[in-house]
Design an enzyme around this catalytic site. Structure first.
Site, PDB file in Angstrom:
ATOM      1  N   ASP A 123     -15.639  84.921 -90.634  1.00  0.00           N
ATOM      2  CA  ASP A 123     -14.662  85.919 -90.180  1.00  0.00           C
ATOM      3  C   ASP A 123     -14.173  86.832 -91.300  1.00  0.00           C
ATOM      4  O   ASP A 123     -13.097  87.444 -91.183  1.00  0.00           O
ATOM      5  CB  ASP A 123     -13.452  85.241 -89.527  1.00  0.00           C
ATOM      6  N   HIS A 169     -27.104  67.346-108.469  1.00  0.00           N
ATOM      7  CA  HIS A 169     -27.520  68.730-108.239  1.00  0.00           C
ATOM      8  C   HIS A 169     -26.385  69.710-108.516  1.00  0.00           C
ATOM      9  O   HIS A 169     -26.562  70.923-108.433  1.00  0.00           O
ATOM     10  CB  HIS A 169     -28.008  68.857-106.784  1.00  0.00           C
ATOM     11  N   LYS A 179     -23.696  72.146-110.320  1.00  0.00           N
ATOM     12  CA  LYS A 179     -23.953  73.133-111.371  1.00  0.00           C
ATOM     13  C   LYS A 179     -22.613  73.727-111.797  1.00  0.00           C
ATOM     14  O   LYS A 179     -22.115  74.651-111.153  1.00  0.00           O
ATOM     15  CB  LYS A 179     -24.891  74.218-110.845  1.00  0.00           C
ATOM     16  N   ASP A 204     -12.516  73.327-122.228  1.00  0.00           N
ATOM     17  CA  ASP A 204     -11.169  72.951-122.669  1.00  0.00           C
ATOM     18  C   ASP A 204     -10.305  72.407-121.532  1.00  0.00           C
ATOM     19  O   ASP A 204      -9.064  72.536-121.570  1.00  0.00           O
ATOM     20  CB  ASP A 204     -10.466  74.149-123.328  1.00  0.00           C
ATOM     21  N   LYS A 249     -26.182  79.729-102.301  1.00  0.00           N
ATOM     22  CA  LYS A 249     -25.841  78.819-101.200  1.00  0.00           C
ATOM     23  C   LYS A 249     -24.382  79.087-100.842  1.00  0.00           C
ATOM     24  O   LYS A 249     -23.475  78.571-101.485  1.00  0.00           O
ATOM     25  CB  LYS A 249     -26.020  77.353-101.605  1.00  0.00           C
ATOM     26  N   HIS A 284     -31.627  81.887-104.084  1.00  0.00           N
ATOM     27  CA  HIS A 284     -31.242  80.533-104.462  1.00  0.00           C
ATOM     28  C   HIS A 284     -29.744  80.296-104.243  1.00  0.00           C
ATOM     29  O   HIS A 284     -29.268  79.172-104.393  1.00  0.00           O
ATOM     30  CB  HIS A 284     -31.613  80.272-105.923  1.00  0.00           C
TER      31      HIS A 284
END
Length: 389
Positions: A139, A319, A321, A326, A134, A132
């Site tokens: 290089d 989408h 996340k 603070d 991404k 899951h």
């Protein structure tokens, strides 16, 4: 890759980093026809093209899946990958085995890149999990990571947040994880992950990952980092997710993050949780409603209107996340807040302490929180399930 090799690579990267200051910037994706774009931030679609265009040796990508549409924002990215392969850049692509059928044409296109290799990442023999994560590494010097899937919708029809970075503390760790996962995808056998002494790094940035059984012992489990940071909050907590659920498996309660947020609110921390309208009608909805009854804890749902062209499956949503504590500390990554993402699936999060990135993420959260797309979750109201597919 041996521990000695990793230490040598890290030492080299840190030496280069001392000569050339590392840069890390947030990159956004915004649904078209909305006013959610932050004028100070670059767009992921532009950052990805620039990164791949500058590749000289290698592009290593670990992605949930690939899905393209002709003329979309992903087309220039794929075109740059093809050009990179044509000029001799080694392209390696990991894709989740369970998502290979999403766009067989684009998968075949990746395989046709000169010198490219595509491997299927399948955890079904060892867990219920998936690939899951991404991210991709260029290089061995630059990386992109975030909520954006390798999907045209993620670049133009979904609210997403990621990073582009040359920080060796991140790039080296991502390269290490890719090496582990690439080998696993090739053999189907879990690697031996002997314990290693923790590397002494400059403070402020940490890469954490899931699942524990596929992660080197000196990389902390992501769930531990999240709980720790929430526990340290003194004034405010901001969270944005696609989905949030303390229900796991067959209606089993998984209270780890739920308890952490509740405890923070009880001690006086102002907690704001943003989730997508994909949660409406889901089994986690009663638990989200229960959170709204706790003093200092607010939950809002984000609903993005359909595009002018009509319904686009699995799009027009939030989408991203991330967690901001603070206004000073940021955790940004690839996991929704459900047990399986931390226990079973490959995900990666970045922890930035005392970072200006946290202030930027605060601004993004507040912009969405106060927008016309967000509404308070009403614990007494019955909601209809949103059409997703």
């Amino acid at each position: 890759m041996s521990p000695r090799s990793l230490l040598l690579i890290l030492a080299t990267c840190l030496t280069l980093g001392a000569q050339t200051p590392a840069t890390t910037q947030l990159v956004q994706s915004i649904p078209v026809e909305t006013d959610l774009a932050d004028p100070a931030l670059a767009f992921a679609k532009d950052a990805w093209v620039a990164m791949i265009r500058g590749a000289k040796v290698s592009v290593d990508a670990a992605e949930f899946y690939v899905t393209n549409r002709p003329g979309s924002a992903l087309e220039p990215v794929l075109a740059e990958l093809e050009k990179a392969g044509a000029r001799g850049v080694k392209v390696r692509f990991l894709l989740s085995a369970k998502m290979l059928d999403q766009d067989a044409v684009s998968v075949a296109r990746l395989r046709r890149i000169p010198g490219a290799e595509v491997r299927s990442f399948d955890l079904s023999a060892v867990s219920r999990g998936i690939l899951h994560a991404k991210y991709f590494v260029v290089d061995g010097r630059e990386a992109a990571l975030g909520s954006q899937n390798f999907d045209w919708r993620a670049l133009e029809q979904i609210h997403e947040l990621g990073v582009r970075t040359t920080d060796p503390r991140i790039v080296v760790r991502l390269a290490e994880l890719f090496t582990i996962d690439w080998a696993f995808a090739g053999s189907g056998k879990l690697p031996e992950l002997p314990g290693r002494p923790a590397l002494t790094l400059r403070p402020g940035v940490e890469l954490v990952a899931s699942p524990p059984f596929l992660t080197p012992k000196d990389i902390r489990p992501a769930i531990d980092a999240l709980v720790e940071l929430i526990g340290q909050a003194k004034e405010s907590i901001r969270v944005q997710l696609l989905t949030y659920s303390p229900v796991a498996g067959q209606e089993r309660y998984w209270p780890v993050l739920d308890n952490a947020l509740r405890a923070a609110a009880v001690r006086g921390v102002k907690v704001r949780l943003l989730v997508s309208d994909w949660v409406l009608g889901g089994r986690a909805l009663p638990h989200l409603k229960a959170l709204t009854l706790i003093p200092n804890l607010e939950v809002k749902v984000v609903s993005i209107p359909e595009a002018k062209e009509g319904h686009i499956p699995y799009a027009r949503t939030v989408h991203s996340k991330y967690l901001v504590v603070d206004r000073m500390h940021l955790v940004l990554g690839t996991s929704n807040w459900e047990e399986s993402y931390f226990a079973d699936s490959r995900n990666v999060e970045l922890v930035f302490r005392d970072s200006p990135l946290a202030a930027e993420a605060t601004r993004i959260h507040d912009r969405l929180w106060n927008s016309r797309y967000a509404f308070p979750l009403d614990p007494a109201k019955a909601y209809e399930k949103r059409k997703v597919d």
